[in-house]
Design an enzyme around this catalytic site. Structure first.
Site, mmCIF file in Angstrom:
data_model
loop_
_atom_site.group_PDB
_atom_site.id
_atom_site.type_symbol
_atom_site.label_atom_id
_atom_site.label_comp_id
_atom_site.label_asym_id
_atom_site.label_seq_id
_atom_site.Cartn_x
_atom_site.Cartn_y
_atom_site.Cartn_z
ATOM 1 N N ASP A 12 -7.886 4.345 1.161
ATOM 2 C CA ASP A 12 -6.957 4.412 2.281
ATOM 3 C C ASP A 12 -7.733 4.785 3.539
ATOM 4 O O ASP A 12 -8.256 5.895 3.643
ATOM 5 C CB ASP A 12 -5.871 5.441 1.998
ATOM 6 C CG ASP A 12 -4.726 5.387 2.988
ATOM 7 O OD1 ASP A 12 -4.894 4.795 4.084
ATOM 8 O OD2 ASP A 12 -3.651 5.929 2.676
ATOM 9 N N CYS B 4 -1.421 0.732 7.203
ATOM 10 C CA CYS B 4 -2.872 0.465 7.289
ATOM 11 C C CYS B 4 -3.268 -0.771 6.479
ATOM 12 O O CYS B 4 -3.401 -1.857 7.026
ATOM 13 C CB CYS B 4 -3.687 1.673 6.819
ATOM 14 S SG CYS B 4 -3.476 3.169 7.807
ATOM 15 N N ARG B 5 -3.442 -0.598 5.181
ATOM 16 C CA ARG B 5 -3.990 -1.669 4.345
ATOM 17 C C ARG B 5 -3.058 -2.866 4.213
ATOM 18 O O ARG B 5 -3.481 -4.007 4.396
ATOM 19 C CB ARG B 5 -4.335 -1.129 2.949
ATOM 20 C CG ARG B 5 -5.469 -0.128 2.972
ATOM 21 C CD ARG B 5 -5.625 0.591 1.656
ATOM 22 N NE ARG B 5 -4.557 1.586 1.508
ATOM 23 C CZ ARG B 5 -4.431 2.398 0.477
ATOM 24 N NH1 ARG B 5 -5.304 2.346 -0.511
ATOM 25 N NH2 ARG B 5 -3.458 3.289 0.429
ATOM 26 N N SER B 6 -1.793 -2.630 3.888
ATOM 27 C CA SER B 6 -0.905 -3.776 3.640
ATOM 28 C C SER B 6 -0.580 -4.576 4.898
ATOM 29 O O SER B 6 -0.583 -5.811 4.842
ATOM 30 C CB SER B 6 0.362 -3.360 2.894
ATOM 31 O OG SER B 6 1.103 -2.392 3.580
ATOM 32 N N ASN C 3 2.479 1.529 4.312
ATOM 33 C CA ASN C 3 2.696 0.263 5.001
ATOM 34 C C ASN C 3 2.344 0.337 6.485
ATOM 35 O O ASN C 3 2.990 -0.267 7.332
ATOM 36 C CB ASN C 3 4.136 -0.224 4.795
ATOM 37 C CG ASN C 3 4.386 -1.660 5.247
ATOM 38 O OD1 ASN C 3 5.451 -1.967 5.769
ATOM 39 N ND2 ASN C 3 3.436 -2.546 5.047
ATOM 40 N N CYS D 11 0.867 -1.183 0.000
ATOM 41 C CA CYS D 11 0.000 0.000 0.000
ATOM 42 C C CYS D 11 0.903 1.231 0.000
ATOM 43 O O CYS D 11 2.060 1.143 -0.387
ATOM 44 C CB CYS D 11 -0.992 -0.019 1.160
ATOM 45 S SG CYS D 11 -0.289 0.239 2.803
#
Length: 168
Positions: free
Chosen positions: A135, A16-18, A14, A11
């Protein structure tokens, strides 16, 4: 294909999402009995958050769904490096911008083919234009719940894809 099969989720920063996807996928591969054959990590496309832990809201969402363990607090943000393509079998992008960035970074056509949108593995058949995950950093707790649901929606498809790859 390497042994073990290696996946990197990417993401922006690195945090939140990933990392959320990394931890969810790690548990799914454990549940599928494939943890000894698959390694999962994550990275960002920018250096904005290098060295920082996962966003507290990411960790709260994971823990709220029963995903826990020392690897949650051990996460530290890092940047995806071009040389990593040689060591990865699958690079999962969180949104279309990451997908484009990663494909540009790929040193060879074979490496470009390793890049996929995470949500492209959702068995519900998410249309390509809708596969990018917003995001959650810019949102509230509900945004992190949405990200969690999107990752979970794709997780079993990723596991099945890798299971198929391992059987060849």
């Amino acid at each position: 294909m390497s042994t073990p099969y290696r996946i990197c989720v990417v993401c922006t920063g690195n945090i939140c999402r990933s990392p959320m996807a990394e931890l969810i996928l790690r548990r799914r591969f454990e549940d599928a009995g494939l943890a000894d054959q698959v390694e999962i990590d994550s990275a960002g496309t920018t250096a904005w958050e290098v060295g920082n832990p996962a966003d507290p809201r990411t960790l709260a969402a994971l823990r709220g769904h029963g995903v826990d363990g020392p690897d949650l607090d051990a996460h530290r943000a890092r940047v995806f490096e071009r040389s990593w393509f040689a060591e990865r079998d699958l690079v999962l992008a969180a949104d279309h911008g990451h997908y484009s960035t990663l494909r540009r970074l790929a040193p060879t056509p074979k490496d470009r083919d390793k890049v996929a949108m995470l949500r492209s593995f959702d068995p519900a058949g998410v249309p390509e234009a809708e596969q990018g995950m917003d995001d959650p950093w810019y949102g509230d707790d509900d945004s992190f719940e949405t990200t969690y649901a999107e990752v979970v929606g794709a997780a079993d498809g990723v596991v099945e894809h890798v299971r198929d790859q391992l059987s060849h």
